[in-house]
Design a protein around this motif. Structure first.
Motif, short mmCIF file in Angstrom:
data_model
loop_
_atom_site.label_atom_id
_atom_site.label_comp_id
_atom_site.label_asym_id
_atom_site.label_seq_id
_atom_site.Cartn_x
_atom_site.Cartn_y
_atom_site.Cartn_z
N SER A 1 30.02 33.29 32.65
CA SER A 1 31.58 33.97 33.63
C SER A 1 31.95 34.74 32.66
O SER A 1 32.50 35.82 32.65
CB SER A 1 31.93 32.63 33.77
OG SER A 1 31.37 32.30 35.12
N ALA A 2 31.91 34.28 30.98
CA ALA A 2 32.59 34.92 30.00
C ALA A 2 31.99 36.02 29.67
O ALA A 2 32.22 37.67 29.42
CB ALA A 2 32.61 34.33 28.56
N TYR B 1 37.79 31.80 30.13
CA TYR B 1 36.29 31.47 29.81
C TYR B 1 35.10 31.64 28.55
O TYR B 1 34.61 30.63 28.12
CB TYR B 1 35.49 32.04 30.98
CG TYR B 1 34.85 31.59 32.29
CD1 TYR B 1 34.35 30.70 32.39
CD2 TYR B 1 35.65 32.24 33.15
CE1 TYR B 1 34.26 29.59 33.43
CE2 TYR B 1 35.93 31.47 34.70
CZ TYR B 1 34.88 30.42 34.10
OH TYR B 1 34.96 29.72 35.81
N TRP C 1 41.02 36.43 32.17
CA TRP C 1 39.57 34.97 32.76
C TRP C 1 39.29 35.28 30.83
O TRP C 1 39.10 33.95 30.73
CB TRP C 1 39.89 36.38 33.06
CG TRP C 1 37.59 35.60 33.69
CD1 TRP C 1 36.32 36.31 32.95
CD2 TRP C 1 37.49 35.31 35.14
NE1 TRP C 1 35.53 35.33 33.95
CE2 TRP C 1 35.88 34.85 35.01
CE3 TRP C 1 37.95 35.27 36.38
CZ2 TRP C 1 34.65 34.74 36.17
CZ3 TRP C 1 37.37 34.73 36.77
CH2 TRP C 1 35.45 34.71 37.49
N ASN D 1 28.71 30.30 38.74
CA ASN D 1 29.30 30.96 37.54
C ASN D 1 28.69 32.36 38.58
O ASN D 1 30.02 32.86 37.78
CB ASN D 1 28.92 30.52 36.37
CG ASN D 1 30.24 29.51 36.18
OD1 ASN D 1 31.41 29.77 36.79
ND2 ASN D 1 29.65 28.65 35.25
N GLU E 1 28.34 27.98 31.86
CA GLU E 1 29.55 29.09 31.21
C GLU E 1 29.66 30.08 31.28
O GLU E 1 30.71 31.11 31.46
CB GLU E 1 30.35 28.19 31.00
CG GLU E 1 31.22 26.51 31.96
CD GLU E 1 31.26 26.48 32.56
OE1 GLU E 1 32.21 27.03 33.62
OE2 GLU E 1 31.02 25.64 34.09
N ARG F 1 36.15 28.25 27.49
CA ARG F 1 35.21 26.99 28.15
C ARG F 1 33.52 27.48 28.07
O ARG F 1 32.90 25.89 27.64
CB ARG F 1 35.43 27.37 29.79
CG ARG F 1 34.25 26.16 30.75
CD ARG F 1 34.74 24.91 30.82
NE ARG F 1 35.75 24.72 31.54
CZ ARG F 1 37.18 23.63 31.34
NH1 ARG F 1 37.45 23.57 30.09
NH2 ARG F 1 38.26 23.81 32.35
#
Ligand code: NDP
Length: 253
Positions: free
Chosen positions: A57-58, A87, A83, A117, A54, A90
């Protein structure tokens, strides 16, 4: 080939792949969590898998924002904030809150999640902050943004609440399963998945972008078969599992 052409080809290829993955996952459940099984290669700690999967994505969205050539309007900041609200949690909070985080997952699952991702963050961040040419501040008053943001907020809240309920089913150190109760759990087995799908549908609407749409489609492709598998698993495991409860969509399926 310029980047616009590459982007458009990637969107089409990615949506076709989502349809294929949807079919595949109906026959082969993703092997993590309760569906983990042998034959998927070496294992890594569950929490590490989630961080690896994950974090692109961040981090990726922040990088694409920083490198973006479109004007940095208030709308761009709002997209980044929403967003990251999902993220950052997450990638860097959720994995450490999980009860059973010391369980394991196949490194191959983490690698597939990471790839998924990376493509999705490129499709979203690159479009929003560069290829779109930018969203004006007035976009925040567009009905697509307003309705999409409301849908996003509803989905986000459901997802976070439902994951919290699942956490509460285990005491620290426990790894077993119980029947979740209350709220949307009276209606469906997987409100966390329902919330996630609703959230990214809201995102697709508020960004009015192919990248958002394809990401929502991928989320549904990942989570619809998994909801069916969780639902069947609950029914097989718990003879007293509530009969009226559906898998994912209240009253429907
Ligand atoms: P699950 O519902 O399978 O599990 C979530 C957590 O709750 C896990 O720690 C799990 O333990 C635990 N848990 C689940 N059910 C019970 C129960 N009945 N009793 C006790 N503990 C339970 O979710 P996922 O792990 O598949 O997904 C986690 C989050 O990531 C969700 O919010 C989901 O929406 C999101 N996600 C998003 C995807 C996307 O495509 N956008 C793809 C996949 C996930 P254990 O791990 O030991 O089973």
């Amino acid at each position: 080939m310029n980047e616009h052409a590459f982007y458009n080809i990637l969107v089409v290829a990615w949506i076709i792949l989502a349809a294929i993955i949807l079919l595949v996952l109906f026959f082969i459940p993703a092997p993590y969590g309760r569906h983990i099984r042998r034959g998927w290669g070496p294992l890594i700690p569950d929490w590490l898998g989630w961080v690896l999967m994950e974090s692109p994505s961040a981090v990726g969205m922040a990088v694409l924002f920083a490198l973006g050539s479109a004007p940095r309007t208030v709308t761009a900041w709002v997209f980044l904030a929403l967003w990251e609200a999902h993220y950052l949690h997450r990638a860097f909070v959720y994995p450490f809150l999980k009860r059973g985080k010391d369980r394991q997952m196949p490194a191959s699952v983490a690698a597939m999640g990471l790839f998924f991702n990376l493509v999705n963050v490129y499709l979203n961040g690159r479009y929003l902050f560069t290829l779109s040419g930018g969203y004006p501040a007035a976009w925040l008053l567009d009905p697509r943004f307003i309705i999409g943001a409301a849908v996003f907020a509803i989905g986000y809240t459901i997802n976070r609440w439902a994951d919290m309920v699942l956490r509460g089913l285990r005491r620290p150190g426990e790894t077993g399963y119980r029947i979740p109760q209350g709220g949307l759990y009276e209606w469906v087995s997987c409100p966390n998945y329902l919330g996630e799908i609703v959230e990214w549908c809201g995102w697709a609407l508020m960004t009015w972008s192919a990248g958002g749409l394809v990401f929502a489609a991928w989320t549904a492709a990942n989570l619809t078969p998994r909801a069916r598998d969780h639902h069947s698993w609950y029914r097989a495991e718990f003879p007293d599992y509530p009969l009226q409860r559906k898998a994912l969509f209240p009253g429907v399926w």
